[in-house]
Write an enzyme that holds these catalytic residues in place. Structure first.
Site, PDB file in Angstrom:
ATOM      1  N   HIS A 294      -1.610   2.211  -0.186  1.00 14.84           N
ATOM      2  CA  HIS A 294      -0.963   3.274  -0.940  1.00 14.84           C
ATOM      3  C   HIS A 294      -0.536   2.709  -2.286  1.00 14.84           C
ATOM      4  O   HIS A 294      -0.647   1.505  -2.531  1.00 14.84           O
ATOM      5  CB  HIS A 294       0.278   3.786  -0.204  1.00 14.84           C
ATOM      6  CG  HIS A 294      -0.033   4.497   1.075  1.00 14.84           C
ATOM      7  ND1 HIS A 294      -0.876   5.578   1.131  1.00 14.84           N
ATOM      8  CD2 HIS A 294       0.399   4.284   2.345  1.00 14.84           C
ATOM      9  CE1 HIS A 294      -0.944   6.007   2.380  1.00 14.84           C
ATOM     10  NE2 HIS A 294      -0.181   5.234   3.136  1.00 14.84           N
ATOM     11  N   CYS A 337      -3.443   4.919  -2.629  1.00 11.51           N
ATOM     12  CA  CYS A 337      -3.190   6.249  -2.070  1.00 11.51           C
ATOM     13  C   CYS A 337      -2.076   7.022  -2.756  1.00 11.51           C
ATOM     14  O   CYS A 337      -1.280   6.480  -3.495  1.00 11.51           O
ATOM     15  CB  CYS A 337      -2.816   6.111  -0.595  1.00 11.51           C
ATOM     16  SG  CYS A 337      -4.023   5.207   0.345  1.00 11.51           S
TER      17      CYS A 337
END
Length: 450
Positions: A294, A337
């Site tokens: 992420h 992400c």
């Protein structure tokens, strides 16, 4: 021979009919003699011959998969052989992977496309050149093709007689043969061009096409930093394991020393990258790093939800920080992400059956050092996508294109441009994704094929 393997072959044989056995034997004529094939009455006997020839074995079912794909038995491919149409299409585009010749496939497709009336017309036109007993009503088109081969009327490099016949019977089939011949000519010319220019890219003095040397084995490290399980379970990245497997498959094949590190905190990500920058790369040609996590703009997250600057990671490999890689290519591919914006699509098509999650975080700039390339899953401020079952759209496409285009000696930037094209054409959740390439490479990079 294992009982499971024999049961698999039995189950597949039971699912095939006589006409399909005939097609399988026809497609295998480059590998098995006509005399041996003519003695075969059962599909299991055919499989036994394939085993004797080393064409199928318990740990290598590629040829059997290819045969099932060629005769359009996708149900067998999926139910018994653990493969899919899309996978076979991708694999068979890789030069050298197809065992069935394009010539055999062409004749088989023609036979499948003909109606019983078409076959009668072909037999009528051949009545003066082939014995009557070989043109009986029960003789299939594949058997007619075999007789034409026996009589020297057709061969892989001479289909004029066949074109003359189909020009009268089915002009559309004649056009397919023309297209096949044109494709062969194109492949031959490309092959000749590669032979002529084989050393040009690396050795021609002063050429703008100079390439990085890729002479050592292994060529270098391929490091995968793959964050799957986060401290917050809601942030777990399903599908990322498949990305790691795809990268390992490709870069092991390309003769890199591939290492994967899972579930790193932010400080551990930085420490791991720094660790590799301090290694001696004198006997290596290149360094590759994949980061799956992420993140936010210009940053990636550790599993502890802390952030690390992408620029700080890349700077570890500057000429001063990693002198043994000075002048050598350093490649970073980042799938991060939780982007916030999706590219609007001109047309919306259902593409993923609701299995997509978003991956994002672009990089606005790269450090001002030479010989660095950064491939990002998306441009600034936009989302990218990850299929929770099959992996991220960007990484899976990148791996597929490398498997397809590296054997054709395509350079890396050209491959990434094709990835941009392929990913950019897809519609995902009614949105588009557009990868980006940041490069200070000074030469072209071509991965040699073992």
């Amino acid at each position: 021979m294992s009982t499971e393997f024999q049961k698999l072959l039995f189950d597949v044989s039971e699912a095939l009919v006589t006409e399909e056995l005939e097609a399988l034997m026809f497609l295998s004529l480059e590998h098995i003699s006509m005399g041996k094939l003519e003695a075969i009455q059962r599909t299991l006997d055919f499989f036994k011959v394939l085993q004797e020839k080393g064409l199928i074995e318990p740990k290598n079912l590629h040829y059997l998969k290819e045969l099932m794909y060629c005769i359009s038995r996708i149900d067998i491919l999926e139910a018994y052989l653990g493969s899919r149409r899309e996978e076979m299409e991708r694999v068979l585009q890789i030069p050298g992977r197809a065992k069935v010749s394009a010539y055999r496939k062409l004749l088989h497709r023609i036979a499948e496309d003909l109606s019983p009336e078409d076959v009668k017309k072909v037999k009528f036109l051949l009545r003066k050149q082939i014995p009557k007993n070989k043109l009986q009503d029960n003789a299939s088109m594949l058997k007619v093709f075999l007789e034409m081969e026996r009589n020297g009327m057709i061969r892989e490099d001479n289909l004029e007689e066949l074109k003359n016949i189909f020009n009268r019977v089915r002009p559309d089939v004649k056009k397919k043969i023309d297209a096949y011949e044109e494709k062969l000519k194109g492949e031959f010319l490309i092959c000749c061009l590669r032979v002529e220019l084989g050393g040009f890219f690396c050795d021609f003095p002063g050429s703008v096409f100079k390439s990085y040397k890729m002479q050592n084995i292994p060529h270098g490290y391929c490091v995968i930093l793959n964050n799957h399980i986060f401290k917050n379970p809601c942030e777990n990245r399903e599908g990322t394991i498949e990305d790691g497997e795809a990268v390992k498959r490709v870069f092991n094949w390309l003769q890199f020393q591939t290492v994967e590190h899972m579930n790193l905190e932010a400080k551990e990500i930085h420490a791991k990258v720094k660790e590799y920058s301090k290694k001696d790369h004198s006997n290596m040609d290149c360094f590759v790093c994949f980061i799956f996590s992420h993140g936010e703009k210009d940053k990636v997250k550790g599993v502890d939800d802390e952030l690390v600057n992408i620029k700080d990671l890349v700077t570890c490999f500057s000429g001063s920080n990693c002198p043994s890689l000075a002048g050598k290519p350093k490649l970073f591919f980042i799938q991060a992400c939780q982007g916030s914006v999706g590219h609007p699509a001109v047309r919306v098509e259902d593409d993923s059956s609701g299995r997509l999650e978003t991956d994002a975080v672009p990089l606005t700039s790269i450090p001002d050092q030479a010989d660095i390339l950064i491939g990002m899953a998306t441009v600034e401020d936009y989302e990218s996508y990850r299929d929770i079952q099959t992996g991220s759209i960007y990484i899976q496409c990148l791996c597929e294109k490398m498997e397809l285009l590296c054997p054709l000696q395509q350079d890396l930037v050209s491959i990434l441009t094709e990835v941009n094209n392929q990913v950019g054409r897809r519609v995902l959740k009614g949105r588009k994704q557009m990868p980006i390439i940041k490069s200070t490479l000074r030469k072209i990079l071509i991965f040699p094929i073992p």
